[in-house]
Design a protein around this motif. Structure first.
Motif, PDB file in Angstrom:
ATOM      1  N   ALA A  26       4.108  -2.986 -10.571  1.00  0.00           N
ATOM      2  CA  ALA A  26       5.174  -2.000 -10.375  1.00  0.00           C
ATOM      3  C   ALA A  26       5.142  -1.442  -8.959  1.00  0.00           C
ATOM      4  O   ALA A  26       6.191  -1.212  -8.344  1.00  0.00           O
ATOM      5  N   ALA A  27       3.951  -1.239  -8.412  1.00  0.00           N
ATOM      6  CA  ALA A  27       3.809  -0.682  -7.070  1.00  0.00           C
ATOM      7  C   ALA A  27       4.331  -1.648  -6.013  1.00  0.00           C
ATOM      8  O   ALA A  27       4.806  -1.219  -4.955  1.00  0.00           O
ATOM      9  N   GLU A  33       7.810   7.856  -2.491  1.00  0.00           N
ATOM     10  CA  GLU A  33       6.974   8.724  -3.330  1.00  0.00           C
ATOM     11  C   GLU A  33       6.512   8.016  -4.601  1.00  0.00           C
ATOM     12  O   GLU A  33       5.386   8.202  -5.053  1.00  0.00           O
ATOM     13  N   GLU A  34       7.378   7.203  -5.170  1.00  0.00           N
ATOM     14  CA  GLU A  34       7.014   6.462  -6.386  1.00  0.00           C
ATOM     15  C   GLU A  34       5.821   5.542  -6.114  1.00  0.00           C
ATOM     16  O   GLU A  34       4.890   5.460  -6.911  1.00  0.00           O
ATOM     17  N   ALA A  35       5.826   4.878  -4.967  1.00  0.00           N
ATOM     18  CA  ALA A  35       4.723   3.988  -4.602  1.00  0.00           C
ATOM     19  C   ALA A  35       3.433   4.781  -4.444  1.00  0.00           C
ATOM     20  O   ALA A  35       2.366   4.349  -4.907  1.00  0.00           O
ATOM     21  N   LYS A  41      -2.384   6.478  -9.251  1.00  0.00           N
ATOM     22  CA  LYS A  41      -2.737   6.149 -10.642  1.00  0.00           C
ATOM     23  C   LYS A  41      -3.644   4.918 -10.685  1.00  0.00           C
ATOM     24  O   LYS A  41      -4.598   4.858 -11.470  1.00  0.00           O
ATOM     25  N   ILE A  42      -3.361   3.948  -9.820  1.00  0.00           N
ATOM     26  CA  ILE A  42      -4.203   2.748  -9.746  1.00  0.00           C
ATOM     27  C   ILE A  42      -5.624   3.134  -9.351  1.00  0.00           C
ATOM     28  O   ILE A  42      -6.596   2.696  -9.972  1.00  0.00           O
TER      29      ILE A  42
END
Length: 100
Positions: A26-27, A33-35, A41-42
Motif C-alpha cells: 500500500a505504501a 501524509e498517507e505514505a 505503521k510498518i
C-alpha cells in the motif's frame, strides 16, 4: 502452557509480518501524509515482530539450557548408562553412514 504461549507468539509474529507486507504494498502506491502514516505503521509492526522473536529466542535458549543441565545431572548420576547410550548412538550413526 509454555508451548501454547510459543505457538501464540509465532502466530502473532506471522500476522504482524503479513500485515507489514500488505502495508508495504500500500505504501508503494501512497503519497504524502498517507505514505508517512503507512511507513510509521510498518516500522511499528517490525518492532513488534522483532520483540516477539527476541522473546521466542529467550524462551528457546532457556529450554536448551534446562535440557543441558538435566542431561549433565543425569550423566553425573548415571555415568555408565550414559556411556552405554553414547556407544549405542555412535554405533547406530556408524551403521547408517556405512550403508550409504
Amino acid at each position: 502452557m509454555a508451548a501454547q504461549h510459543e505457538t501464540q507468539l509465532i502466530d502473532e509474529t506471522k500476522d504482524a509480518l503479513r500485515e507489514t507486507a500488505q502495508l508495504i504494498e500500500a505504501a508503494a502506491n501512497a503519497q504524502g501524509e498517507e505514505a508517512k502514516q503507512l511507513y510509521a505503521k510498518i516500522a511499528d509492526n517490525l518492532r513488534t515482530a522483532k520483540h516477539r522473536l527476541v522473546e521466542l529466542e529467550t524462551q528457546s535458549v532457556d529450554k536448551a539450557k534446562q535440557a543441558a543441565k538435566q542431561t549433565d545431572e543425569y550423566v553425573h548420576a548415571h555415568p555408565w548408562q550414559a556411556v552405554g547410550i553414547g556407544a549405542a548412538v555412535g554405533l547406530l550413526i556408524g551403521f547408517l553412514v556405512a550403508r550409504r
